[in-house]
Design a protein around this motif. Structure first.
Motif, PDB file in Angstrom:
ATOM      1  N   SER A 107       5.227 -20.981 104.180  1.00 31.78           N
ATOM      2  CA  SER A 107       6.371 -21.885 104.293  1.00 31.78           C
ATOM      3  C   SER A 107       6.073 -22.871 105.406  1.00 31.78           C
ATOM      4  N   GLY A 108       7.029 -23.759 105.666  1.00 33.49           N
ATOM      5  CA  GLY A 108       6.859 -24.704 106.764  1.00 33.49           C
ATOM      6  C   GLY A 108       6.705 -24.016 108.112  1.00 33.49           C
ATOM      7  N   GLU A 109       7.175 -22.768 108.216  1.00 35.00           N
ATOM      8  CA  GLU A 109       7.087 -22.018 109.485  1.00 35.00           C
ATOM      9  C   GLU A 109       5.731 -21.347 109.684  1.00 35.00           C
ATOM     10  N   GLY A 110       4.908 -21.315 108.638  1.00 35.12           N
ATOM     11  CA  GLY A 110       3.603 -20.667 108.770  1.00 35.12           C
ATOM     12  C   GLY A 110       3.331 -19.703 107.633  1.00 35.12           C
ATOM     13  N   THR A 111       2.364 -18.804 107.843  1.00 39.24           N
ATOM     14  CA  THR A 111       1.909 -17.877 106.799  1.00 39.24           C
ATOM     15  C   THR A 111       2.069 -16.437 107.266  1.00 39.24           C
ATOM     16  N   ARG A 112       2.664 -15.603 106.406  1.00 37.32           N
ATOM     17  CA  ARG A 112       2.756 -14.161 106.652  1.00 37.32           C
ATOM     18  C   ARG A 112       1.860 -13.446 105.650  1.00 37.32           C
ATOM     19  N   LEU A 113       1.064 -12.490 106.150  1.00 41.53           N
ATOM     20  CA  LEU A 113       0.133 -11.766 105.279  1.00 41.53           C
ATOM     21  C   LEU A 113       0.583 -10.321 105.107  1.00 41.53           C
ATOM     22  N   ARG A 114       0.429  -9.815 103.885  1.00 43.19           N
ATOM     23  CA  ARG A 114       0.621  -8.389 103.644  1.00 43.19           C
ATOM     24  C   ARG A 114      -0.423  -7.915 102.640  1.00 43.19           C
ATOM     25  N   VAL A 115      -0.887  -6.698 102.814  1.00 43.79           N
ATOM     26  CA  VAL A 115      -1.815  -6.083 101.860  1.00 43.79           C
ATOM     27  C   VAL A 115      -1.009  -5.175 100.945  1.00 43.79           C
ATOM     28  N   VAL A 116      -1.214  -5.325  99.651  1.00 46.99           N
ATOM     29  CA  VAL A 116      -0.457  -4.592  98.632  1.00 46.99           C
ATOM     30  C   VAL A 116      -1.354  -3.528  98.004  1.00 46.99           C
ATOM     31  N   GLY A 117      -0.790  -2.321  97.816  1.00 43.55           N
ATOM     32  CA  GLY A 117      -1.584  -1.212  97.281  1.00 43.55           C
ATOM     33  C   GLY A 117      -1.002  -0.581  96.030  1.00 43.55           C
ATOM     34  N   SER A 118      -0.084  -1.294  95.341  1.00 44.49           N
ATOM     35  CA  SER A 118       0.641  -0.667  94.221  1.00 44.49           C
ATOM     36  C   SER A 118      -0.161  -0.596  92.923  1.00 44.49           C
ATOM     37  N   ILE A 119      -1.273  -1.341  92.832  1.00 42.87           N
ATOM     38  CA  ILE A 119      -2.095  -1.297  91.614  1.00 42.87           C
ATOM     39  C   ILE A 119      -3.191  -0.247  91.802  1.00 42.87           C
ATOM     40  N   LYS A 120      -3.196   0.782  90.940  1.00 46.14           N
ATOM     41  CA  LYS A 120      -4.179   1.869  91.072  1.00 46.14           C
ATOM     42  C   LYS A 120      -5.513   1.529  90.432  1.00 46.14           C
TER      43      LYS A 120
END
Length: 492
Positions: free
Chosen positions: A89-102
């Motif tokens: 967004s205009g405020e910047g970037t947030r990162l997350r790692v997702v593990g729901s796909i086996k």
């Protein structure tokens, strides 16, 4: 090529503290969902919601399936099927790692492995994001197209299908034969009334194989309709480099998206479901009003911006929206032509419109107009033509809707305003180009030719002067004056 270590379960503990990671052990989950069409949108939307659920309920991990190519499987298999979601967004970037796909299966390589996963009694939901064209249907009628090449091929060998309808019906047939309760089907694509539509397509496909199977699909299989919303541009090499640098690890295929996410789900899951609402989804008895609102307001506006913005030389939606005439056009399109066709008691449509406009302005997303313009022949009926028919029936003007349709017509001729070729990606691209070439740049002949494509427009609209006239007039403006000037005359 980066020499960084690859993202993996082992590497999770080395991630910077600001990166969100799974609040559970991905290796300790079991798959309760098979998802057909595991592309960027699914990984930024449904897989994120399920990632939020798995800590409390680890039985709802996903087996993903690619129906065409092995690229996604090959990219993610080497990193334990983990991947990064970058919210910009205009405020910047947030990162997350997702593990729901086996795991990810590739249907053309091993259809038996995919069917076996779909027949597994632990799997209680099969969800889909296969795009509009993946349902092998006629967008103008919402019925299965029995002449679709994938359907013809599947009917010749129904026990080794490759299409989405073929896979669903064959897996359900096998579950029935094995006395395993049917899974719930959950389409997450932009089809009008996607629950009833997909149920009908499946039953029509089954009827071509066996009347008893068709009755079973019709009477015993639940289909939960949904409305999904999140803007997910295609991931670029620059995105990958930026995300790798922030992670300190290499991620072969991250996804980039916006902070906004919405999921409205029809609560029809006779064999159980995850607690979607705990992760922010809205459970409803009828999803159709939400779906219509989104298709007509968001998707219709998005397509209008894509065709006209591309023709005006704007590479991205946010650059298109920076032109005040384009912002006025979509605001007026939604306010004056779309919102009056929607009955949504208790929903603030003006607030929804304003939120959409703010999202379209997001400069961090870089959503390409060319990407949104893909597959327009499949998208027009639900994004534009339902609204058009409602307004014509009420005797109301459709000038801005007609301009969006004319923008599509001008775009699919395959030549832009400077005479350069447009890379038109559409199932009907060759046919549309041939019709365009034959019309030779004459707006009246071109409008007549394209309105004769029944797969898109049905038979009614080409006979209605109240539709034909404004579309032809707008198309003439696009040829004579160009997209930017024509938008200016429609946005007043």
């Amino acid at each position: 090529m980066t020499s960084q270590r690859r993202l993996s379960l082992e590497a999770l503990k080395t991630l910077p503290a600001a990166v969100q990671r799974p609040a559970y052990d991905p290796a300790g989950t079991t798959a309760g969902i098979v998802h057909l069409g595991v592309g960027a949108f699914h990984r930024a939307h449904q897989a994120v919601v399920l990632d939020d659920i798995l800590a409390a309920d680890p039985q709802w991990a996903i087996v993903g399936a690619s129906l065409r190519r092995p690229d996604m499987r090959d990219a993610l298999a080497a990193q334990d099927n983990l991947y990064t979601v970058a919210e910009r967004s205009g405020e910047g970037t947030r990162l997350r790692v997702v593990g729901s796909i086996k795991s990810i299966l590739v249907a053309p390589e091993d259809p038996e492995a995919l069917l076996a996963a779909m027949v597994d009694p632990k799997v209680r939901i099969v969800s889909l994001t296969v795009t509009e064209k993946g349902y092998c249907h006629d967008p103008a009628t919402g019925d299965l197209n029995p002449r679709h090449p994938d359907v013809v091929s599947d009917l010749e060998n129904p026990h080794a299908p490759t299409s989405a309808p073929g896979l669903l019906v064959e897996a359900l047939r096998r579950r029935k034969a094995a006395n395993v309760v049917p899974f719930t089907v959950m389409p997450c694509d932009n089809l009008p009334a996607n629950g009833p539509t997909v149920h009908r397509i499946m039953a029509q496909y089954a009827a071509l194989i066996d009347p008893d199977l068709a009755r079973f699909v019709e009477n015993d299989v639940a289909v939960a309709g949904t409305m999904v919303d999140r803007i997910v541009p295609a991931t670029t090499e620059a995105d990958i480099a930026e995300i790798d640098a922030a992670l300190g690890l290499s991620d072969a295929w991250p996804v980039v998206t916006e902070p906004f996410i919405q999921w409205v789900v029809e609560d029809r899951f006779p064999t159980g479901r995850p607690d979607f609402s705990a992760a922010g989804a809205e459970m409803v008895s009828d999803v159709e009003p939400y779906e219509r609102m989104k298709l007509r307001m968001l998707n219709g506006s998005h397509s209008t911006l894509a065709y006209l913005g591309y023709l005006a030389g704007y590479p991205t939606v946010s650059e298109t929206m920076a032109d005040p005439a384009f912002e006025r056009l979509v605001r007026q399109l939604m306010t004056e032509e779309v919102m009056p066709t929607l009955e949504m008691p208790g929903t603030d449509l003006a607030a929804y419109r304003d939120a959409l406009i703010a999202r379209f302005h997001n400069p961090a997303l870089k959503h390409r107009t060319w990407q949104i313009a893909m597959d327009g022949s499949q998208k027009l009926p639900q994004r534009f033509l339902g609204t058009v028919r409602d307004r014509l029936a009420a005797g109301q003007p459709i000038d801005r809707l007609a301009l969006g349709v004319a923008g599509w017509m001008r775009y699919v001729t395959g030549t832009d305003e400077s005479g350069a070729a447009i890379d038109v990606r559409d199932p009907l691209a060759a046919r549309l180009k041939a019709l365009g070439d034959e019309a030779g740049g004459d707006p009246e002949r071109l409008a007549t030719a394209y309105l004769g494509v029944e797969d898109v427009f049905g038979r009614d609209l080409r006979e209605d002067p109240a539709f034909v006239r404004p579309v032809t007039r707008a198309l003439a403006g696009l040829f004579e004056n160009g997209a930017a000037a024509t938008v200016l005359t429609h946005a007043h």
